[in-house]
Design an enzyme around this catalytic site. Structure first.
Site, PDB file in Angstrom:
ATOM      1  N   ASP A   9     -34.787 -25.472  13.303  1.00 31.60           N
ATOM      2  CA  ASP A   9     -36.144 -25.856  12.939  1.00 31.60           C
ATOM      3  C   ASP A   9     -36.254 -26.158  11.444  1.00 31.60           C
ATOM      4  OD1 ASP A   9     -37.103 -25.574  15.532  1.00 31.60           O
ATOM      5  OD2 ASP A   9     -37.630 -23.458  15.246  1.00 31.60           O
ATOM      6  N   TYR A  22     -26.355 -15.935  14.564  1.00 26.06           N
ATOM      7  CA  TYR A  22     -27.346 -16.150  13.520  1.00 26.06           C
ATOM      8  C   TYR A  22     -27.462 -14.901  12.652  1.00 26.06           C
ATOM      9  CZ  TYR A  22     -29.305 -20.346  15.801  1.00 26.06           C
ATOM     10  OH  TYR A  22     -29.490 -21.594  16.346  1.00 26.06           O
TER      11      TYR A  22
END
EC number: 5.4.99.12
Length: 255
Positions: free
Chosen positions: A55, A117
């Site tokens: 994003d 992540y």
């Protein structure tokens, strides 16, 4: 028509000034910048396929994309020269690390076996962490957040942490690591899974911080997950602290 060779390209980027990875109208994205640089250097239109879709503002320490092209070895540019030339065309916030050949069946997104992540938070104002970590005023309870993170790993359906209307076949993911670690001046959340849903990591972090602030208990996580309702989970945390750090494939090259 000449036979095409599939190439994987390994890169890293600072997502601060980009509207995410994927090409979109009226916005500057990492994919747009990469495709333009590749097309310029390789002297033919190139469209890459990425390993995922980060994003706006999200960073990637390791990211892979693939593209098809007549063999670079048969062109005026060697692979090493191509990497240097592409990096010279790109801005300073995107770096190509490697380009290598793969079998035609290999796919940057669908062949990935594991993704990892990190989410970074810090507790004292630091100009060198601005845009790269989320500043929190109060330190949450690390032990409680790790207790809740272990509970999350017991489940596979993470509808409650996903954006709605994402057009995926399943909301099931297999999480293999979910852990908060204390670092100098802050915490880092590490999470690995076979796949992730849109906004999933930021929603998980937001929910775990609710536990760390003692707004809910670790056991409340169970009800949130089984509800499959996004509105029951915590708010999504800012993108600045999120990094894609690892993507693993069933091959030796490029790992």
């Amino acid at each position: 028509m000449a036979n095409l060779q599939r190439y994987f390209i390994e890169l890293a980027y600072d997502g601060t000034h980009y509207h995410g990875w994927q090409v979109q109208p009226n916005a500057v994205t990492v994919q747009q910048a990469l495709d333009k640089a590749l097309s310029t250097v390789l002297r033919t239109p190139i469209e890459t396929v990425g390993c995922g879709r980060t994003d706006t503002g999200v960073h990637a320490k390791e990211f892979f994309a693939h593209f098809d092209l007549e063999a670079i070895a048969d062109s005026p540019l060697s692979v090493d020269n191509a990497v240097r030339s592409i990096n010279a065309v790109l801005g300073p916030d995107i770096a190509i690390k490697n380009i290598f050949t793969v079998d035609a069946e290999m796919h940057a997104r669908f062949s990935a076996m594991l993704r990892s992540y990190q989410y970074h938070i810090h507790f004292c104002k630091d100009p060198f962490r601005h845009n790269y970590s989320w500043l929190l005023r109060d330190e949450p309870d690390l032990e409680l957040m790790n207790e809740a993170a272990k509970i999350i790993m017991e489940y596979t359906d993470f509808s409650c942490f996903s954006k709605s209307n994402t057009q995926v076949k399943t909301n099931n993911c297999k999480i293999s690591r979910a852990e908060w670690v204390k670092v100098d001046g802050g915490f880092v959340f590490y999470i690995s899974a076979d796949r992730f849903l849109r906004n999933m990591v930021r929603a998980i972090v937001g929910t775990l911080l609710m536990v760390g602030r003692k707004e809910i208990t670790p056991e409340d996580i169970r009800g949130i997950i089984t509800s499959k309702n996004r509105s029951n989970a915590g708010a999504s945390v800012p993108a600045c602290g999120l990094y894609l750090t690892e993507v693993k494939y069933p091959m030796t090259g490029g790992e």
